[in-house]
Design an enzyme around this catalytic site. Structure first.
Site, PDB file in Angstrom:
ATOM      1  N   ASP A 122       0.701  -1.407   0.129  1.00  0.00           N
ATOM      2  CA  ASP A 122       0.140  -0.084  -0.017  1.00  0.00           C
ATOM      3  C   ASP A 122       0.833   1.256  -0.106  1.00  0.00           C
ATOM      4  O   ASP A 122       0.135   2.426   0.197  1.00  0.00           O
ATOM      5  CB  ASP A 122      -0.816  -0.055   1.294  1.00  0.00           C
ATOM      6  CG  ASP A 122      -2.357  -0.838   0.918  1.00  0.00           C
ATOM      7  OD1 ASP A 122      -2.573  -0.827  -0.398  1.00  0.00           O
ATOM      8  OD2 ASP A 122      -3.072  -1.456   1.606  1.00  0.00           O
ATOM      9  N   ASP A 180      -7.674  -3.798  -4.618  1.00  0.00           N
ATOM     10  CA  ASP A 180      -7.246  -2.642  -4.410  1.00  0.00           C
ATOM     11  C   ASP A 180      -5.869  -2.538  -4.561  1.00  0.00           C
ATOM     12  O   ASP A 180      -5.440  -1.277  -4.846  1.00  0.00           O
ATOM     13  CB  ASP A 180      -7.401  -2.786  -2.761  1.00  0.00           C
ATOM     14  CG  ASP A 180      -8.420  -3.414  -1.890  1.00  0.00           C
ATOM     15  OD1 ASP A 180      -8.907  -4.373  -2.615  1.00  0.00           O
ATOM     16  OD2 ASP A 180      -8.611  -3.210  -0.810  1.00  0.00           O
TER      17      ASP A 180
HETATM   18  N1  GLY Z   1      -8.528  -3.176   1.950  1.00  0.00           N
HETATM   19  C1  GLY Z   1      -8.692  -1.561   1.783  1.00  0.00           C
HETATM   20  C2  GLY Z   1     -10.241  -1.247   1.614  1.00  0.00           C
HETATM   21  O1  GLY Z   1     -10.717  -1.361   2.723  1.00  0.00           O
HETATM   22  O2  GLY Z   1     -10.556  -0.792   0.642  1.00  0.00           O
END
Ligand code: GLY
Length: 397
Positions: A122, A180
């Site tokens: 991330d 994501d």
């Molecule tokens: N996992 C990242 C989100 O909650 O979108």
């Protein structure tokens, strides 16, 4: 009453009722929302300062509101740490008030060590919301090495057999990739543009192709988590993740897809990416409720008696606005109309926090992880961030 007095009265009433009934323009709406954001984010900064004072050490970032009503904060490693400083960059961009630049820099500084982080995917979100916006808005060349280092760190997570960068190092999985993760590709593309090696762009393109092939169902909805075997590149198992089940369409997962494929098209001009982005949009649009704000999962059995996710709408509106630039006139108008519905709903009293409310977050009614009963119907920093981004995208159309 004299005739000309009657005429004046009539004209005054007519002018008043016209101004009452006239729909607020998007320009006015944007000004109103940014004025609110500017006020709210000072409140949020003061609240974060109080937490930081009580807990000296690592920098503190806003996250959400706890079940007991207290402010929920995080450290700099939490995937959302870049969104509040990123939102401050948007407020600075809109208002040109140096105070917000200083605040953005204050929170951004704590994220700098992430440029060398290799144990999570991330850093794309974290560095692009901060250093990415910083570079775009101020042209400060000191941001360039941070972005390139971050991309090189992210690239260490790529496995050519799988064709993806690995999302988490969590031992529950072998080689997890979540939808994501598409969002983190922007860091790779940007670093390549800034002079990073070709491999960064190649990794991003390969990841996008693998995701397009494996994450999506026949109907163009996306799954959340795929666990791969790095020896063979085969999928070991599909997980529902933050969605209702492995067969359901988690709203924010769909929103990451709708945002990221137009972004990949922006960097590559690859028509397959555009085709896929359109397919994702066409899956999502008919499934939205009238106000454009999706329920947390399109297939959750309690819908419509269930919570919504304002963050998914904010992210989707960004995706639709970008996509509207690449498609024919009919689609473009339709995508913008849906985005406008979403933005008008988010800017309404229902979703927009009143001044001083909810610790200084901007939007209410987002949902983080419904099945774990975590972050349900609360403010979330990424809802605020993508809402402001969508309004800036609209303004720049
Ligand atoms: N996992 C990242 C989100 O909650 O979108």
């Amino acid at each position: 009453m004299k005739l000309n007095m009657k005429i004046c009265l009539f004209l005054a009433v007519a002018a008043l009722s016209a101004s009452c009934c006239r729909q607020e323009s998007m320009e006015e709406l944007t000004a109103r929302v940014f004025e609110r954001a500017a006020a709210q984010f000072l409140v949020l900064d003061a609240n974060i300062d109080s937490v930081a004072l009580a807990n000296p050490g690592e920098p503190v970032y806003p996250r959400s509101i706890n079940d007991d009503g207290t402010l929920w904060t995080s450290g700099y490693k939490w995937w959302c740490s870049g969104f509040y400083p990123g939102s401050l960059w948007y407020v600075y961009e809109y208002t040109a008030d140096e105070k917000y630049k200083d605040l953005a820099l204050k929170y951004q500084a704590g994220l700098e060590p992430l440029r060398y982080r290799t144990d999570d995917h991330d850093i794309g979100f974290q560095l692009m919301c901060t250093y990415g916006n910083n570079l775009r808005i101020t042209k400060d060349s000191l941001c360039v090495p941070v972005i390139v280092d971050g991309a090189n760190s992210l690239a260490t997570r790529f496995d050519p057999e799988v064709g993806c960068t690995r999302s988490w190092d969590n031992k529950k999985y072998t080689f997890p990739v979540i939808i994501d993760n598409m969002m983190n590709l922007e860091l790779l593309f940007k670093a390549f543009e800034l002079g990073g090696p070709d491999s960064l762009k190649n990794i991003a393109v390969t990841h996008a192709y693998t995701t397009m092939k494996n994450h999506f169902r026949e109907d163009n909805s996306t799954r959340h988590i795929l666990d791969y075997d790095p020896e063979t590149g085969e999928i070991i198992k599909v997980y529902g993740g933050q969605g209702y089940s492995e067969d359901s369409a988690w709203a924010r997962g769909q929103s990451w897809a709708l945002y990221s494929f137009p972004m990949v098209y922006r960097f590559t001009q690859d028509p397959k990416m555009l085709e896929h982005a359109i397919a994702v949009a066409e899956y999502i649009i008919p499934r939205l409720p009238e106000d454009g704000i999706p329920y947390w999962d399109f297939d959750a059995p309690e819908v419509p008696n269930d919570v919504k996710d304002a963050s998914a709408a904010a992210i989707m509106s960004c995706g639709l606005i970008e996509l509207s630039k690449y498609v024919d006139a009919e689609k473009s108008a339709r995508y913008l109309a849906v985005a406008e519905t979403m933005l008008r709903s988010l800017a309404s009293e229902e979703y927009l926090a009143a001044e001083g409310e909810v610790y200084g977050f901007l939007l209410k009614h987002s949902t983080g992880h419904r099945t774990k009963n975590s972050e349900v119907d609360v403010p979330l920093t990424y809802a605020d961030y993508y809402f402001l981004e969508a309004l800036m995208r609209w303004r720049n159309l």
